[in-house]
Design an enzyme around this catalytic site. Structure first.
Site, PDB file in Angstrom:
ATOM      1  N   LYS A  33      23.664  57.625  79.480  1.00 56.49           N
ATOM      2  CA  LYS A  33      25.061  57.199  79.382  1.00 56.49           C
ATOM      3  C   LYS A  33      25.122  55.677  79.299  1.00 56.49           C
ATOM      4  CE  LYS A  33      25.306  55.404  83.751  1.00 56.49           C
ATOM      5  NZ  LYS A  33      25.426  53.946  84.007  1.00 56.49           N
ATOM      6  N   ASP A  91      26.345  58.776  90.134  1.00 58.13           N
ATOM      7  CA  ASP A  91      26.518  58.981  88.685  1.00 58.13           C
ATOM      8  C   ASP A  91      26.370  60.443  88.279  1.00 58.13           C
ATOM      9  OD1 ASP A  91      27.027  56.391  87.985  1.00 58.13           O
ATOM     10  OD2 ASP A  91      24.996  55.931  87.280  1.00 58.13           O
TER      11      ASP A  91
END
Length: 296
Positions: free
Chosen positions: A13, A138
């Site tokens: 990401k 995350d």
């Protein structure tokens, strides 16, 4: 799947936007972030075995304290059916550890989503998100699985967004990782005045729902800390701009720098110039659908 060998793809990401709200009483930080998956992925091979075994082509922790082992243990605590099963898990990493690209978190999320299925369990997404938060902030983003999302709180509030930007990117990998815990400690040591303009830009972007405006919201609170502690990171960011990137920024707590380019051709020219300077880099694209999109 090949026989009893299962292959999962675990995507990286980037953070288009990352603002740190402050330190919580539990020792974690509240954040606001715009995260998007990119087409850089690790491969995870899982084979039923007589005892657990973990292997990786990068030097990452693989013992009792490793994120892979902790993830399997958390799953066994939640789904007793998994306690009778053992796995050989091999991670072939393309996402460099300590780069701010969420590779370890993405690996953990892939296991959280997949392993319960092998035991015949069908957990609710909310249950997996709750489990994932005990492992890392995350991980909920990857567990939810949306290519593009607003992430808030400690990371547990994930709001999928239906207007993912399609962008060609250059990733520049500095020759050193950055510890997220260290970066947060350094941030805590400073006095911060919030730039309200940054918040207004994000609110306007979310209201417009126009992916073409993504460059206007690029922000990362960690840049202030890291560019001072590692001046070479600022040099790398400026180099990306000199080589033709429209924007260049730090992702996560670093150390990876992201450059936005107009096409694959532009990206490959920048990558070639970086490599000639001895800097590892690659071209990639943002993910816009469940299986990614093809780009010209």
């Amino acid at each position: 799947m090949h026989g009893d060998n299962y292959v999962l793809y675990s995507y990286a990401k980037i953070n288009w936007f990352l603002a740190i709200r402050g330190l919580r009483q539990d020792g974690y930080h509240d954040i606001t972030s715009l995260m998007q998956q990119i087409e850089l992925a690790d491969e995870i091979h899982i084979t039923p075995a007589t005892s657990d075994a973990f292997w990786c082509n990068f030097s990452i922790p693989l013992g009792e304290d490793s994120l892979l082992k902790k993830t399997v243990d958390v799953l066994r605590g939640a789904f007793p059916e998994l306690s009778r099963m053992r796995f050989a898990i091999t991670v072939k990493k393309s996402i460099p550890p300590g780069g701010g690209l969420g590779g370890g978190s993405s690996n953990a999320a892939a296991l959280l989503r997949f392993l319960p299925q092998l035991a015949g369990c069908c957990p609710q997404l909310e249950e997996l998100v709750a489990l994932s938060l005990s492992l890392g902030s995350d991980i909920p983003f990857f567990v939810v699985g949306a290519p593009f999302a607003l992430v808030e709180g400690r990371g547990e509030r994930v709001t999928p967004l239906s207007f993912p930007p399609r962008r060609h990117l250059v990733l520049l990998f500095p020759p050193f990782p950055v510890s997220t815990a260290w970066a947060y400690r350094k941030w805590d040591e400073r006095k911060h005045e919030k730039v309200s303009l940054v918040e207004e830009r994000l609110a306007a972007f979310l209201k417009r729902q126009d992916p073409e405006g993504i460059e206007e919201v690029i922000w990362n609170d960690f840049e202030e800390v890291l560019f001072e502690e590692y001046p070479v990171l600022l040099e790398y960011r400026n180099l990306l701009l000199e080589l033709g990137c429209r924007k260049a920024f730090l992702t996560g707590s670093g150390s990876t720098l992201v450059g936005v380019v107009g096409s694959r051709e532009e990206g490959e020219v920048v990558v070639d110039r970086l490599r000639k300077r001895g800097l590892p880099a690659l071209w990639t694209v943002t993910r816009c659908g469940e299986w990614g999109e093809s780009y010209a």
